[in-house]
Design an enzyme around this catalytic site. Structure first.
Site, PDB file in Angstrom:
ATOM      1  NE  ARG A 164       2.023  -5.256  11.105  1.00  0.00           N
ATOM      2  CZ  ARG A 164       2.986  -4.794  10.307  1.00  0.00           C
ATOM      3  NH1 ARG A 164       4.207  -5.276  10.404  1.00  0.00           N
ATOM      4  NH2 ARG A 164       2.724  -3.873   9.416  1.00  0.00           N
ATOM      5  NE  ARG A 218       7.747  -2.871   5.944  1.00  0.00           N
ATOM      6  CZ  ARG A 218       6.468  -2.634   6.191  1.00  0.00           C
ATOM      7  NH1 ARG A 218       5.743  -1.982   5.311  1.00  0.00           N
ATOM      8  NH2 ARG A 218       5.912  -3.069   7.289  1.00  0.00           N
ATOM      9  NE  ARG A 264      -4.299  -1.334  10.246  1.00  0.00           N
ATOM     10  CZ  ARG A 264      -3.235  -0.823   9.620  1.00  0.00           C
ATOM     11  NH1 ARG A 264      -3.281   0.354   9.070  1.00  0.00           N
ATOM     12  NH2 ARG A 264      -2.130  -1.519   9.555  1.00  0.00           N
ATOM     13  NE  ARG A 314       6.633  -0.780  10.085  1.00  0.00           N
ATOM     14  CZ  ARG A 314       5.485  -0.657   9.414  1.00  0.00           C
ATOM     15  NH1 ARG A 314       5.448   0.065   8.303  1.00  0.00           N
ATOM     16  NH2 ARG A 314       4.394  -1.246   9.831  1.00  0.00           N
ATOM     17  CE  LYS A 317      -2.179  -1.014   3.836  1.00  0.00           C
ATOM     18  NZ  LYS A 317      -1.420  -2.239   4.192  1.00  0.00           N
TER      19      LYS A 317
HETATM   20  P1  AP5 Z   1       4.802  -1.663   1.760  1.00  0.00           P
HETATM   21  O1  AP5 Z   1       4.483  -0.784   0.608  1.00  0.00           O
HETATM   22  O2  AP5 Z   1       5.628  -1.120   2.857  1.00  0.00           O
HETATM   23  O3  AP5 Z   1       3.462  -2.345   2.335  1.00  0.00           O
HETATM   24  P2  AP5 Z   1       2.271  -1.728   3.157  1.00  0.00           P
HETATM   25  O4  AP5 Z   1       1.028  -2.365   2.646  1.00  0.00           O
HETATM   26  O5  AP5 Z   1       2.306  -0.237   3.160  1.00  0.00           O
HETATM   27  O6  AP5 Z   1       2.661  -2.318   4.581  1.00  0.00           O
HETATM   28  P3  AP5 Z   1       2.587  -1.718   6.058  1.00  0.00           P
HETATM   29  O7  AP5 Z   1       3.255  -2.693   6.979  1.00  0.00           O
HETATM   30  O8  AP5 Z   1       3.130  -0.313   6.100  1.00  0.00           O
HETATM   31  O9  AP5 Z   1       1.103  -1.739   6.292  1.00  0.00           O
HETATM   32  P4  AP5 Z   1       0.372  -1.890   7.579  1.00  0.00           P
HETATM   33  O10 AP5 Z   1      -0.965  -1.610   7.073  1.00  0.00           O
HETATM   34  O11 AP5 Z   1       0.451  -3.087   8.421  1.00  0.00           O
HETATM   35  O12 AP5 Z   1       1.186  -0.921   8.559  1.00  0.00           O
HETATM   36  P5  AP5 Z   1       0.950   0.583   8.939  1.00  0.00           P
HETATM   37  O13 AP5 Z   1       2.238   1.273   8.829  1.00  0.00           O
HETATM   38  O14 AP5 Z   1      -0.256   1.125   8.254  1.00  0.00           O
HETATM   39  O15 AP5 Z   1       5.492  -2.994   1.163  1.00  0.00           O
HETATM   40  C1  AP5 Z   1       5.963  -4.017   2.034  1.00  0.00           C
HETATM   41  C2  AP5 Z   1       7.305  -4.552   1.489  1.00  0.00           C
HETATM   42  O16 AP5 Z   1       7.055  -5.225   0.246  1.00  0.00           O
HETATM   43  C3  AP5 Z   1       8.331  -3.450   1.171  1.00  0.00           C
HETATM   44  O17 AP5 Z   1       9.610  -3.943   1.457  1.00  0.00           O
HETATM   45  C4  AP5 Z   1       8.173  -3.216  -0.359  1.00  0.00           C
HETATM   46  O18 AP5 Z   1       9.359  -2.765  -0.964  1.00  0.00           O
HETATM   47  C5  AP5 Z   1       7.826  -4.623  -0.819  1.00  0.00           C
HETATM   48  N1  AP5 Z   1       6.947  -4.643  -1.987  1.00  0.00           N
HETATM   49  C6  AP5 Z   1       5.961  -3.766  -2.319  1.00  0.00           C
HETATM   50  N2  AP5 Z   1       5.348  -4.139  -3.469  1.00  0.00           N
HETATM   51  C7  AP5 Z   1       5.980  -5.300  -3.850  1.00  0.00           C
HETATM   52  C8  AP5 Z   1       5.799  -6.167  -4.971  1.00  0.00           C
HETATM   53  N3  AP5 Z   1       4.870  -5.949  -5.912  1.00  0.00           N
HETATM   54  N4  AP5 Z   1       6.606  -7.268  -5.047  1.00  0.00           N
HETATM   55  C9  AP5 Z   1       7.560  -7.503  -4.093  1.00  0.00           C
HETATM   56  N5  AP5 Z   1       7.765  -6.707  -3.015  1.00  0.00           N
HETATM   57  C10 AP5 Z   1       6.989  -5.618  -2.912  1.00  0.00           C
HETATM   58  O19 AP5 Z   1       0.545   0.420  10.481  1.00  0.00           O
HETATM   59  C11 AP5 Z   1       1.484   0.044  11.469  1.00  0.00           C
HETATM   60  C12 AP5 Z   1       0.790  -0.050  12.809  1.00  0.00           C
HETATM   61  O20 AP5 Z   1       0.205   1.221  13.158  1.00  0.00           O
HETATM   62  C13 AP5 Z   1      -0.380  -1.040  12.876  1.00  0.00           C
HETATM   63  O21 AP5 Z   1       0.051  -2.370  13.114  1.00  0.00           O
HETATM   64  C14 AP5 Z   1      -1.181  -0.454  14.050  1.00  0.00           C
HETATM   65  O22 AP5 Z   1      -0.569  -0.754  15.285  1.00  0.00           O
HETATM   66  C15 AP5 Z   1      -1.067   1.051  13.809  1.00  0.00           C
HETATM   67  N6  AP5 Z   1      -2.121   1.577  12.935  1.00  0.00           N
HETATM   68  C16 AP5 Z   1      -1.960   2.174  11.724  1.00  0.00           C
HETATM   69  N7  AP5 Z   1      -3.146   2.525  11.214  1.00  0.00           N
HETATM   70  C17 AP5 Z   1      -4.082   2.153  12.110  1.00  0.00           C
HETATM   71  C18 AP5 Z   1      -5.512   2.229  12.122  1.00  0.00           C
HETATM   72  N8  AP5 Z   1      -6.187   2.782  11.115  1.00  0.00           N
HETATM   73  N9  AP5 Z   1      -6.153   1.723  13.195  1.00  0.00           N
HETATM   74  C19 AP5 Z   1      -5.480   1.176  14.250  1.00  0.00           C
HETATM   75  N10 AP5 Z   1      -4.134   1.072  14.290  1.00  0.00           N
HETATM   76  C20 AP5 Z   1      -3.437   1.544  13.223  1.00  0.00           C
END
Ligand code: AP5
Length: 217
Positions: A167, A123, A88, A156, A13
């Site tokens: 997760r 990552r 979410r 991370r 994402k």
């Molecule tokens: P990346 O683009 O980083 O993936 P992502 O979907 O953004 O993953 P996140 O871990 O950031 O999402 P998340 O939703 O769990 O975490 P968030 O930060 O929102 O890609 C991942 C990897 O794959 C990278 O290395 C990339 O290079 C690689 N990649 C990408 N595309 C690829 C492809 N096509 N092929 C191969 N490799 C590829 O949230 C973190 C924490 O914050 C949560 O756990 C929670 O505690 C809190 N939080 C955040 N939002 C909320 C909410 N709305 N409600 C409650 N808690 C929340």
């Protein structure tokens, strides 16, 4: 242009959000990045959220809803924004709807759990900007350094395999129901919004092309 990007942790994402935001000239509103910034600067929200984030659990709806409400009222969100990682939970989705906001596109990025575990283990992140790399699939120009600033990349804490699996469980239980909610529930859906499901498997460019062509068709 208001867009919601839905999908499991590690689906890509954040990676794809950067391209979409550049193309449509809208800001990325990433609740994960906002929370990590709060942790780094030591705000009261950051102090409260740190343990929850590191353990891979969801931060309370109350905190998240307030953060997003304030953010999308900023002047740079006037012409649209991309919501990455929000909503979410059904409670967060209802709060968004109650604000009377219109959403043009809801994009679901689908990736199998086993692929995600591989992605997360490689990552690397530039914390100040949220820019994300992968040691094999999307390596930085210089190993361990951000392409734009040359600053160090980090791994991370919540990318540990056991935490990632936790997760994913939370995603399937609490966030995946939003797919049905937006796709099938007429009352939940925003009027005139379009739901698009995209496979997130393939190269970064292939996924980018799929999303871009779905958004402009
Ligand atoms: P990346 O683009 O980083 O993936 P992502 O979907 O953004 O993953 P996140 O871990 O950031 O999402 P998340 O939703 O769990 O975490 P968030 O930060 O929102 O890609 C991942 C990897 O794959 C990278 O290395 C990339 O290079 C690689 N990649 C990408 N595309 C690829 C492809 N096509 N092929 C191969 N490799 C590829 O949230 C973190 C924490 O914050 C949560 O756990 C929670 O505690 C809190 N939080 C955040 N939002 C909320 C909410 N709305 N409600 C409650 N808690 C929340």
């Amino acid at each position: 242009m208001n867009i919601i990007l839905l999908g499991p942790p590690g689906a890509g994402k954040g990676t794809q959000a950067a391209h979409i935001c550049e193309k449509f000239n809208i800001p990325q509103v990433s609740t994960g990045d906002m929370l990590r910034a709060a942790v780094n600067t030591g705000t009261s929200i950051g102090k409260e959220a740190k343990k929850t984030i590191d353990a891979g659990n969801l931060v309370s709806d109350e905190i998240i809803i307030a953060l997003v409400k304030e953010r999308i009222e900023s002047p740079d969100c006037k012409n649209g924004y991309l919501l990455d990682g929000f909503p979410r939970t059904i409670t967060q989705a209802n709060a968004l709807k109650q604000q009377g906001i219109t959403i043009d596109y809801i994009v679901e990025v689908k990736v199998p759990d086993d692929d995600i575990v591989v992605r997360m283990s490689g990552r690397r992140v530039h914390l100040p900007s949220g820019r994300t790399y992968h040691i094999t699939f999307n390596p930085p120009i210089e190993k361990g350094k951000d392409n734009l600033t040359g600053e160090n990349l980090i791994q991370r804490v919540d990318d540990d395999e056991n935490i990632v699996r936790g997760r994913l469980k939370i995603y399937h239980k609490q966030t995946e129901p939003l797919v049905k909610y937006y796709r099938d529930d007429a009352k939940a859906a925003f009027s005139d919004s379009k739901f698009i499901a995209i496979s997130g498997v393939g190269s970064l460019d292939e996924v980018k092309d799929r999303i871009t062509s779905a958004l402009i068709s």
